[in-house]
Motif scaffolding. Structure first.
Motif, short mmCIF file in Angstrom:
data_model
loop_
_atom_site.label_atom_id
_atom_site.label_comp_id
_atom_site.label_asym_id
_atom_site.label_seq_id
_atom_site.Cartn_x
_atom_site.Cartn_y
_atom_site.Cartn_z
N SER A 1 6.74 -8.30 13.37
CA SER A 1 7.43 -8.64 12.13
C SER A 1 8.88 -8.19 12.22
CB SER A 1 6.72 -7.98 10.95
OG SER A 1 7.28 -8.40 9.72
N SER A 2 9.60 -8.37 11.13
CA SER A 2 11.00 -7.96 11.03
C SER A 2 11.30 -7.60 9.59
CB SER A 2 11.93 -9.10 11.48
OG SER A 2 11.81 -10.21 10.59
N ALA A 3 12.45 -6.96 9.36
CA ALA A 3 12.82 -6.56 8.01
C ALA A 3 12.93 -7.78 7.09
CB ALA A 3 14.14 -5.80 8.03
N GLY A 4 13.53 -8.86 7.59
CA GLY A 4 13.67 -10.07 6.78
C GLY A 4 12.33 -10.67 6.43
N ASN B 1 1.29 2.21 5.01
CA ASN B 1 2.04 1.29 5.86
C ASN B 1 1.31 -0.04 6.03
OD1 ASN B 1 4.19 0.38 7.39
ND2 ASN B 1 3.46 1.30 9.29
N ARG B 2 0.78 -0.56 4.94
CA ARG B 2 0.10 -1.86 4.95
C ARG B 2 0.62 -2.70 3.78
NH1 ARG B 2 -1.63 -2.68 9.99
NH2 ARG B 2 -2.79 -0.86 10.77
N PRO B 3 0.59 -4.04 3.92
CA PRO B 3 1.18 -4.93 2.89
C PRO B 3 0.29 -5.13 1.67
CG PRO B 3 0.25 -6.24 4.66
CD PRO B 3 0.09 -4.81 5.08
N LEU B 4 0.05 -4.05 0.95
CA LEU B 4 -0.77 -4.11 -0.26
C LEU B 4 0.07 -3.72 -1.47
CD1 LEU B 4 -3.53 -2.30 1.60
CD2 LEU B 4 -4.13 -4.34 0.31
N ALA B 5 -0.09 -4.44 -2.55
CA ALA B 5 0.65 -4.16 -3.78
C ALA B 5 -0.33 -3.85 -4.91
CB ALA B 5 1.54 -5.33 -4.15
N LEU B 6 0.10 -3.05 -5.85
CA LEU B 6 -0.76 -2.62 -6.95
C LEU B 6 -0.11 -2.88 -8.30
CD1 LEU B 6 -0.67 -0.24 -4.51
CD2 LEU B 6 -2.62 0.58 -5.83
N PHE C 1 6.60 -1.99 4.65
CA PHE C 1 7.95 -2.27 4.15
C PHE C 1 7.93 -3.39 3.12
CE2 PHE C 1 12.30 -4.20 4.68
CZ PHE C 1 12.97 -3.15 4.08
N SER C 2 7.02 -4.36 3.29
CA SER C 2 6.91 -5.43 2.30
C SER C 2 6.45 -4.86 0.96
CB SER C 2 5.95 -6.52 2.77
OG SER C 2 4.62 -6.03 2.85
N SER C 3 5.57 -3.84 1.01
CA SER C 3 5.11 -3.19 -0.21
C SER C 3 6.23 -2.40 -0.88
CB SER C 3 3.94 -2.25 0.10
OG SER C 3 2.83 -2.96 0.58
N VAL C 4 7.01 -1.70 -0.07
CA VAL C 4 8.14 -0.95 -0.61
C VAL C 4 9.11 -1.88 -1.32
CG1 VAL C 4 10.17 0.44 -0.01
CG2 VAL C 4 7.96 0.93 1.07
N PHE C 5 9.41 -3.02 -0.68
CA PHE C 5 10.35 -3.98 -1.29
C PHE C 5 9.75 -4.56 -2.57
CE2 PHE C 5 12.38 -8.22 -1.57
CZ PHE C 5 13.70 -7.80 -1.67
#
Length: 437
Positions: A12-15, A69-74, A326-330
């Protein structure tokens, strides 16, 4: 940042992560408007709930990204917030602080179960066929949510489900969302799910579905924070009322069972899309995920936002390329920012996310190939989960039907020895859950 989140290592990448985080946020943003409307019926001030909803979702999603560090949102869970609203107006006699105390208590109990390893151990005891069934059932559930949001499926009074009004602007926008997402995905356009949502939002303007914002900036109202420890009109602290009212303790048990297994199913679904599900059907970093999710439950109660839990809409971001936290942080940062721009965020109609959710449901159906349908012990309990999750409109209820079905089939076919001890524990807990709910 690269070293911490391991984006390159996971392809993956930041973008790409930021795009996935935005996709997830847009798919979940309806909760910013819906949660306050539901809790308002219990007397919770709307302005306070908007702030609590945004900060609860934002803080816990960021922590999920950093810690797991996984793409999960709450965010505040649908269904649970409705239970809390009903409890506040009935059992709690209008005291919503006590209702939030119930959420706080069940969150603390779940966290203790995670820390002692019970929640992970029960997940490890689930047969592989049932894990696949959970993923397929969630795929149908996600698609059902998308179609329902767009009014493409609805109840007409005479039947449980029916086709919606095809001339309705919401119906039309839902179809536009689906078609746009399918075409973009077929053309392998990067960010197809996100672009599908954006295109639908734009098309919703002439259709009158995308509302004109009633302003741009809103100021947070923190009065809901610490709700369980605030007092009612008689000076009684909410938590004190919870600990001395048996009915509220039973409600806490019901919420605990819902949270306990909802996250399990959601994590399996997101792991499949985000490539962190092992060949044995194990979710990588599951302990960290469960710890954050458990903390989110009592944090949601403390903030006055109802129980904050992992959202199944996280699959949309994972399907759109999210591979790291990082996707979760964003996504979490966007939720916190939304507390200051709630009127603007609220214009995204649920119908605009229909295409993304339906497409993710389609992707998750591939799990059905991994179930041995010719073997009754594997196939029938898995079927009960696949059918039960969307038909009961509850992840935990569908999983419970499958667990109980597995026990019955195993005994009937002489395979009782295959039932692991913790499967018995989970089955008994579900039986109690169904009886007291």
């Amino acid at each position: 940042m690269e070293k911490f989140f391991k984006m390159a290592e996971r392809g993956s990448s930041a973008g790409q992560e930021m795009r996935a985080g935005l996709t997830t946020f847009l798919a979940m943003s309806y909760i910013i408007a819906l949660n306050p409307l539901i809790l308002f019926s219990a007397g919770v001030p709307i302005s306070a709930t908007i702030t609590s909803t945004c900060f609860g979702a934002g803080v816990m999603t960021i922590l999920m990204g950093i810690f797991a560090n996984r793409p999960l949102a709450l965010a505040s869970g649908l269904g649970i917030n409705s239970m809390i609203a009903v409890a506040a107006t009935t059992v709690c006699a209008g005291d919503w602080h006590a209702a939030m105390g119930v959420v706080f208590l069940e969150g603390v109990v779940i966290l203790l179960l995670v820390l002692c390893g019970l929640r992970q151990a029960i997940m490890d005891a689930i047969p592989v066929s049932l894990r696949h069934g959970i993923s397929v059932g969630l795929g149908l559930f996600i698609a059902m949510i998308g179609l329902s949001n767009a009014g493409i499926i609805t109840g007409d009074g005479g039947t449980l489900l029916a086709l919606g009004e095809v001339t309705s602007p919401t119906f039309i926008l839902g179809i536009i969302s689906i078609v746009a997402t399918i075409i973009l995905s077929a053309l392998e356009v990067k960010g197809a799910l996100l672009l599908g949502i954006i295109l639908a939002v734009v098309c919703g303007i002439p259709l009158g579905v995308t509302a004109v914002p009633q302003g741009i900036v809103s100021f947070p109202d923190f009065s809901g924070f610490g709700a369980p420890f605030q007092t009612d009109a008689n000076g009684v602290i909410g938590m004190a009322k919870v600990m001395t009212t048996p009915t509220l303790l039973v409600l806490a048990f019901s919420l605990m069972m819902s949270d306990f297994f909802d996250t399990m199913g959601t994590a399996l679904a997101v792991a499949k899309q985000g490539d962190f599900l092992t060949e044995d059907g194990e979710v990588e970093d599951m302990r960290q995920i469960l710890i954050v999710d458990s903390c989110a439950a009592f944090v949601g109660g403390f903030l006055g936002a109802s129980s904050v839990t992992t959202f199944v809409e996280s699959t949309s971001g994972a399907a759109d390329g999210g591979r790291t936290g990082f996707s979760s942080v964003f996504c979490g940062i966007l939720f916190i920012a939304a507390a200051f721009f709630a009127p603007l965020i609220a214009i995204v109609p649920g119908a605009a996310t229909c295409g993304a959710l339906v497409y993710v449901g389609f992707l998750m159906m591939s799990e059905a190939l991994d179930i041995d349908w010719s073997n009754m012990l594997d196939g029938l309990p898995a079927f009960l989960i696949v059918a039960g999750i969307p038909m009961t409109y509850s992840i935990s209820s569908g999983i419970g039907l499958g667990f109980l079905g597995y026990i019955v089939v195993a005994i009937a076919t002489g395979n009782a020895k295959k039932i692991k001890p913790l499967m018995w524990v989970a089955a008994v807990a579900f039986l109690i859950y169904f009886l007291v709910s």
